[in-house]
Write a protein that holds these residues in place. Structure first.
Motif, PDB file in Angstrom:
ATOM      1  N   THR A  56      -8.822  -5.943  -6.154  1.00  0.00           N
ATOM      2  CA  THR A  56      -9.582  -5.413  -5.022  1.00  0.00           C
ATOM      3  C   THR A  56      -8.928  -4.150  -4.464  1.00  0.00           C
ATOM      4  N   PRO A  57      -9.691  -3.052  -4.434  1.00  0.00           N
ATOM      5  CA  PRO A  57      -9.104  -1.838  -3.868  1.00  0.00           C
ATOM      6  C   PRO A  57      -8.894  -1.953  -2.353  1.00  0.00           C
ATOM      7  N   LEU A  58      -7.765  -1.444  -1.926  1.00  0.00           N
ATOM      8  CA  LEU A  58      -7.453  -1.447  -0.502  1.00  0.00           C
ATOM      9  C   LEU A  58      -7.297  -0.012  -0.049  1.00  0.00           C
ATOM     10  N   LEU A  59      -7.727   0.265   1.156  1.00  0.00           N
ATOM     11  CA  LEU A  59      -7.654   1.632   1.634  1.00  0.00           C
ATOM     12  C   LEU A  59      -7.234   1.648   3.096  1.00  0.00           C
ATOM     13  N   GLY A  60      -6.273   2.454   3.380  1.00  0.00           N
ATOM     14  CA  GLY A  60      -5.847   2.593   4.777  1.00  0.00           C
ATOM     15  C   GLY A  60      -5.989   4.029   5.202  1.00  0.00           C
ATOM     16  N   MET A  61      -6.787   4.257   6.235  1.00  0.00           N
ATOM     17  CA  MET A  61      -7.038   5.634   6.653  1.00  0.00           C
ATOM     18  C   MET A  61      -6.474   5.881   8.047  1.00  0.00           C
ATOM     19  N   ASP A  73      -5.677  16.962  -0.174  1.00  0.00           N
ATOM     20  CA  ASP A  73      -6.049  18.149   0.617  1.00  0.00           C
ATOM     21  C   ASP A  73      -5.456  18.103   2.022  1.00  0.00           C
ATOM     22  N   GLY A  74      -4.219  17.741   2.128  1.00  0.00           N
ATOM     23  CA  GLY A  74      -3.586  17.749   3.441  1.00  0.00           C
ATOM     24  C   GLY A  74      -3.894  16.527   4.283  1.00  0.00           C
ATOM     25  N   TYR A  75      -4.647  15.598   3.726  1.00  0.00           N
ATOM     26  CA  TYR A  75      -4.957  14.395   4.492  1.00  0.00           C
ATOM     27  C   TYR A  75      -4.130  13.219   3.953  1.00  0.00           C
ATOM     28  N   THR A  76      -3.463  12.527   4.868  1.00  0.00           N
ATOM     29  CA  THR A  76      -2.604  11.428   4.455  1.00  0.00           C
ATOM     30  C   THR A  76      -3.324  10.095   4.634  1.00  0.00           C
ATOM     31  N   TYR A  77      -3.264   9.272   3.593  1.00  0.00           N
ATOM     32  CA  TYR A  77      -3.869   7.951   3.723  1.00  0.00           C
ATOM     33  C   TYR A  77      -3.069   6.970   2.867  1.00  0.00           C
ATOM     34  N   TYR A  78      -3.428   5.715   2.916  1.00  0.00           N
ATOM     35  CA  TYR A  78      -2.720   4.701   2.139  1.00  0.00           C
ATOM     36  C   TYR A  78      -3.703   4.045   1.201  1.00  0.00           C
ATOM     37  N   SER A  79      -3.217   3.698   0.012  1.00  0.00           N
ATOM     38  CA  SER A  79      -4.119   2.965  -0.866  1.00  0.00           C
ATOM     39  C   SER A  79      -3.318   1.954  -1.663  1.00  0.00           C
ATOM     40  N   GLY A  80      -4.017   0.987  -2.157  1.00  0.00           N
ATOM     41  CA  GLY A  80      -3.342  -0.042  -2.935  1.00  0.00           C
ATOM     42  C   GLY A  80      -4.361  -0.962  -3.586  1.00  0.00           C
ATOM     43  N   GLN A  81      -3.846  -2.004  -4.200  1.00  0.00           N
ATOM     44  CA  GLN A  81      -4.733  -2.959  -4.869  1.00  0.00           C
ATOM     45  C   GLN A  81      -4.185  -4.345  -4.645  1.00  0.00           C
ATOM     46  N   TRP A  82      -5.069  -5.274  -4.433  1.00  0.00           N
ATOM     47  CA  TRP A  82      -4.615  -6.650  -4.321  1.00  0.00           C
ATOM     48  C   TRP A  82      -5.403  -7.446  -5.333  1.00  0.00           C
ATOM     49  N   SER A  83      -4.782  -7.990  -6.319  1.00  0.00           N
ATOM     50  CA  SER A  83      -5.357  -8.376  -7.603  1.00  0.00           C
ATOM     51  C   SER A  83      -6.228  -7.201  -8.030  1.00  0.00           C
ATOM     52  N   MET A 131       0.856  -1.194   0.000  1.00  0.00           N
ATOM     53  CA  MET A 131       0.000   0.000   0.000  1.00  0.00           C
ATOM     54  C   MET A 131       0.887   1.238   0.000  1.00  0.00           C
ATOM     55  N   GLN A 132       0.417   2.260  -0.730  1.00  0.00           N
ATOM     56  CA  GLN A 132       1.236   3.456  -0.910  1.00  0.00           C
ATOM     57  C   GLN A 132       0.658   4.641  -0.135  1.00  0.00           C
ATOM     58  N   GLU A 133       1.564   5.457   0.357  1.00  0.00           N
ATOM     59  CA  GLU A 133       1.100   6.650   1.044  1.00  0.00           C
ATOM     60  C   GLU A 133       0.587   7.672   0.029  1.00  0.00           C
ATOM     61  N   GLN A 134      -0.563   8.251   0.310  1.00  0.00           N
ATOM     62  CA  GLN A 134      -1.165   9.243  -0.586  1.00  0.00           C
ATOM     63  C   GLN A 134      -1.506  10.488   0.208  1.00  0.00           C
ATOM     64  N   ARG A 135      -1.643  11.587  -0.543  1.00  0.00           N
ATOM     65  CA  ARG A 135      -2.099  12.804   0.137  1.00  0.00           C
ATOM     66  C   ARG A 135      -3.228  13.440  -0.659  1.00  0.00           C
TER      67      ARG A 135
END
Lengths: 431, 496
Positions: free
Chosen positions: A407-412, A395-405, A389-393
């Protein structure tokens, strides 16, 4: 008598004018959405479509003095210099309340349609307000069914009732026509048509040739002509499914305090409300875990705390079993979401167990980490590594996102209530 | 409410009247209507039993309902200065609370009958507001809700910018000019000291011509009235009607505004005495008296973020009574420096009640607090000044001043001119082109800029020509002038 109880007709002026005021405070609500979504009054109301929202009323402006600074005023009661006599949360916008005899600056509860509130949020997020047509449907064959009628077909599928109805319809029309054309009484026309086996030209001939019919029984019922026959059409029966289930998982070990649960709760509530606008049928199941996991009801999920450590894989394993036994992915859109404070005694195993859940075919996986200054963030780190999962930004908010096959993955990451709204934004955008 | 319950309330009414007369209170005939909760909340929000529609009343209705539903638990009382006086009882209140409200209302009634500030208000406001509501509905139908709302919005913004004592000195502009510029015909001396009175200044003829055109002849605080009379827009008849109704209601409520602490204090002081008598005479059971005590404590509860007028007012009256009973006023008393001797001081004057009745006839809050708030009351009630301070994600109200002289000074300042900034209409034909020039009388506090801008916007809407407002604000330990200008394009500020 000086005291009387007059009958006041019900003229609810208060409510009509309140509605007018509500129109005006929509704007205020819009500005305070982040506050409002973190508010308990909405979260605890589930089925009710009308919710009460605490808002600051529209101000009535007139000339007033400025006390300077954030304001102040007078009070009374036991207090020494420096004592804090009241605390009010900051609102998302505007100035702090002006003190003194200013009616309307106080908070008041206004009623608003929950759907409208969601609509406002979607609006604000720049998302389309999803309508039924966009509902995601999966379909399965349920066998065959009769649903409509056609004029040709095979004998076994003859619809007798519909055919006789057609015959009656046709006969009545022809009788009417004959009576009009020949000027004879309806009874005679019916007899003639009957004798002609339903043929119009033949019936006219019979009428012309027979000035008067003998008294007697008319033959029962209209004759069936081949054009009257109707057959059942056979179709494949398809069931349209629009189901979603949220598998809500949460660490309920001692380190998850009331505030953290409160964040998780508001988050789940809004996620559910949102999914209900997309799917016809939305369920939510709750899995509470420490080192072990169990299925609980909502109340227990949010209110009970347990002592013990944290092994998140227990929850993922149970989620997997739940999917296998009750929510086959062919019929359900599955959203496993997990909230914790980042603590995990066996993060490696958790990644493995989570992959097993993902392999079953879920729509998306979300992980919310409610951090404090002392949080270790073990789990998110493990996801970063194990699921890429990759760190994303945004509007000033940091979160993580990625894909597994696929399927979207989201880390907040949620550090305070101010993070809820951006987290929801990210979630909905991923959707 | 059952017939028997109503019957018992009427019995209470008769008893209270007897007691009140016995205690020396005076009152107009009094009527009580028992109403459901919603109606009560509506009356409080709309300020009158039936009033015109406006979103701000709807807002206040929701606000009242929120307060009610969250169980603030204080009994509601509303009484109108009409003849007969009309008051409302909420049908869900327990009996003891109804009686409390009735006792309280009779003291208000006395206050409205006897206080000089209520003498000149109209006593037909209930029906007048109801008729206005009907007219406004017609205007809404004829000119549209939005148009009517705009006028009400604007009128409400300056509803308190009126002259509460206008009927004491009503005169036409021409008469005012005569008085000011000395054009009045010479009259016979009005007493032996006539020659000591200021004489109108002499003006040369050409200056007189200028002055004759000047409007208003002298600065007036009646901004709303001036707009109604002189707006160059011009205002339609129905708009003038709407604004006049708002002005009429503001004038009607002005005495309440000027005497809030006194009026509530007076009513609280007396309802306690009346309830005590009712209990002694065994009209109230012990249980009912207990319930009354509970509610009475709520009425007089401390409020950490506001001065409770019921609490402060009744404490002041109690204090006045005590001081005038013991003769604790005047030079003899004030010159006693020994604290112990002061503590023991009792001249046996016994003029407490007499003083109370006198004060209720003449005073209003501003002077009442200024004259009678002393160290004892401030310290007994623990009155303080708090400031709002920002901390993390919250605003905290922090106690800042507890020294009694300071607290009193600030409190009196806040009551000055009943809390309304004084805005004068100085020139209605500024620059000779119907522009409006207003001036804020700086009395220690600057105007709030946000509120000022919005309010000027409303004034401009009614006036249509540019509107100026001159004011001052503290800047680097000095005052600097500030000029607001509201015109077609915008509302902007010039700072010195």
């Amino acid at each position: 008598m000086a005291v009387v109880q007059p009958d006041y007709g019900s003229a609810p002026r208060g409510n009509t004018d309140a509605a007018r005021h509500r129109e005006k405070i929509k704007e205020a609500i819009r500005q305070n959405l982040p506050e409002i979504i973190g508010n308990e009054a909405i979260i605890t109301r589930k089925e009710n479509q009308i919710v009460r929202v605490p808002v600051r009323g529209v101000k009535s402006y007139h000339f007033i003095h400025n006390q300077g600074g954030a304001g102040g005023g007078f009070g009374s009661g036991e207090a020494q210099k420096g004592k804090v006599v009241a605390t009010r949360p900051k609102t998302g916008s505007g100035q702090p309340g002006k003190p003194g005899g200013e009616p309307g600056v106080d908070y008041l509860e206004t009623e608003i349609d929950l759907d409208e509130l969601i609509g406002m949020m979607l609006d604000d997020l720049g998302l389309p307000n999803l309508q039924k047509k966009e509902i995601e449907e999966t379909s399965t064959s349920e066998g065959w069914t009769y649903n409509s009628i056609e004029k040709t077909g095979i004998r076994p599928r003859l619809d007798k009732k519909r055919s006789i109805k057609e015959a009656i319809k046709r006969t009545e029309i022809l009788v009417g026509l004959l009576a009009k054309e020949t000027g004879r009484i309806e009874e005679d026309c019916r007899r003639a048509l009957d004798m002609a086996l339903g043929d119009y030209a033949q019936a006219r001939l019979i009428l012309d040739r027979t000035p008067a019919f003998p008294q007697g029984e008319a033959r029962g019922g209209p004759a069936l002509a081949s054009s009257d026959l109707r057959y059942h059409a056979i179709e494949e029966e398809v069931r349209h499914l629009s189901n979603a289930v949220v598998i809500a998982m949460m660490d309920v070990s001692g380190s998850m305090d009331t505030m953290k649960k409160y964040f998780a709760r508001s988050f789940f509530f809004w996620m559910l409300s949102f999914l209900r606008t997309i799917y016809k049928h939305v369920e939510i199941r709750f899995i509470a875990h420490t080192t072990e996991a169990k299925l609980v009801d909502e109340y227990e999920f949010f209110h009970k705390g347990e002592s013990g450590g944290t092994q998140c894989y227990a929850a993922y394993d149970l989620a997997g079993e739940l999917i296998d036994s009750e929510y086959p992915p062919s019929r359900w859109n599955i959203y496993p979401f997990h909230f914790s404070d980042g603590e995990d005694w066996d993060a490696e195993q958790s990644v493995l167990s989570l992959k097993a859940v993902l392999r079953r075919g879920v729509s998306a996986f979300g992980y919310g980490e409610i951090q404090t200054d002392y949080s270790a963030s073990i789990l998110m780190t493990a996801f970063e590594r194990g699921l890429d999962m990759q760190e994303q930004r945004s509007d000033g908010y940091t979160y993580y996102s990625g894909q597994w096959s696929s399927t979207p993955l989201l880390g907040m990451i949620i550090r305070s209530r101010q993070d809820l709204y951006p987290a929801l934004r990210v979630l909905l955008r991923t959707e | 409410m059952t017939r028997t319950e109503i019957e018992r309330l009427n019995e209470a009414d008769r008893l209270i009247q007897e007691i009140v007369r016995d205690m020396g209170l005076d009152f107009m005939s009094q009527e009580f209507d028992v109403v459901p909760v919603e109606k009560m909340l509506e009356i409080m929000a709309y300020r009158l039993p039936v009033n015109f529609s406006h979103w701000s009343f709807g807002r206040d209705y929701e606000s009242e309902r929120t307060r009610h539903e969250h169980g603030f638990g204080a009994p509601y009382e509303v009484v109108f200065n009409s003849d007969p006086a009309r008051a409302y009882l909420m049908d869900t209140n327990p009996f003891a609370v109804q009686v409390l409200v009735m006792a309280h209302v009779y003291a208000h009634n006395d206050f409205m009958k006897e206080s000089r500030h209520f003498q000149r208000t109209r006593r037909d406001m209930i029906s007048s507001a109801s008729e206005a509501a009907a007219r406004f509905r017609e205007y809404e139908r004829d000119y549209g809700i939005d148009a009517v709302e705009r006028v009400i919005d604007a009128g409400m913004a300056i509803q308190w910018n009126v002259d509460p004592d206008e009927d004491l000195h009503q005169e036409s502009e021409a008469a005012a000019r005569d008085r000011i510029f000395g054009w009045a015909k010479p009259h016979a001396p009005r007493g032996a000291y006539e020659d000591l009175l200021p004489r109108p200044p002499e003006f040369p003829t050409d200056q007189k011509r200028e002055l004759r055109k000047h409007t208003p002849p002298e600065p007036t605080v009646d901004l709303l009235g001036y707009l109604i009379e002189h707006s160059p827009r011009p205002l339609a008849e129905w708009e003038k009607d709407v604004l006049s109704v708002i002005k009429g209601q503001a004038l009607y409520f002005m005495p309440y505004r000027r005497t809030k602490i006194m009026n509530e204090g007076w009513a609280t002081y007396w309802h306690e005495k009346i309830m005590q008598r009712l209990f002694k005479e065994r009209f109230l059971t012990t249980e009912e008296h207990g319930l009354y005590n509970l509610y009475n404590a709520r009425v007089k509860a401390h409020n950490p973020r506001a001065v409770n007028p019921y609490l402060l007012g009744s404490a002041l009256f109690e204090s006045i009574e005590d001081r005038w009973n013991k003769g604790r006023f005047g030079r003899d008393y004030l010159e006693v420096e020994n604290a112990e001797a002061r503590e023991r001081w009792d001249s046996g004057l016994m003029k407490g009640r007499q003083k109370l009745f006198e004060v209720r006839r003449t005073h209003m809050d501003w002077f009442f607090v200024d004259e009678f708030l002393d160290r004892g009351v401030v310290e007994d009630l623990n009155l303080y000044v708090y400031l709002e301070k920002e901390r993390d994600n919250a605003f905290e109200s922090v106690v800042e001043v507890t020294a009694w002289e300071k607290v009193k000074q600030y409190l009196v300042q806040s009551l000055m001119n009943w809390g309304i900034p004084r805005i004068l209409v100085v020139d209605g034909n500024y620059k000779g082109s119907s522009q409006l020039y207003l001036k804020h009388v700086f009395e220690g506090l600057p105007l709030d800029e946000e509120y000022c801008r919005k309010t000027l916007g409303y004034i401009h809407e009614l006036w249509s020509r540019p509107v100026y407002l001159e004011t001052y604000e503290p800047y680097l330990h000095q005052l600097r002038a500030k000029l607001y200008v509201a015109d077609e394009q915008s509302i902007h500020v010039h700072e010195e």
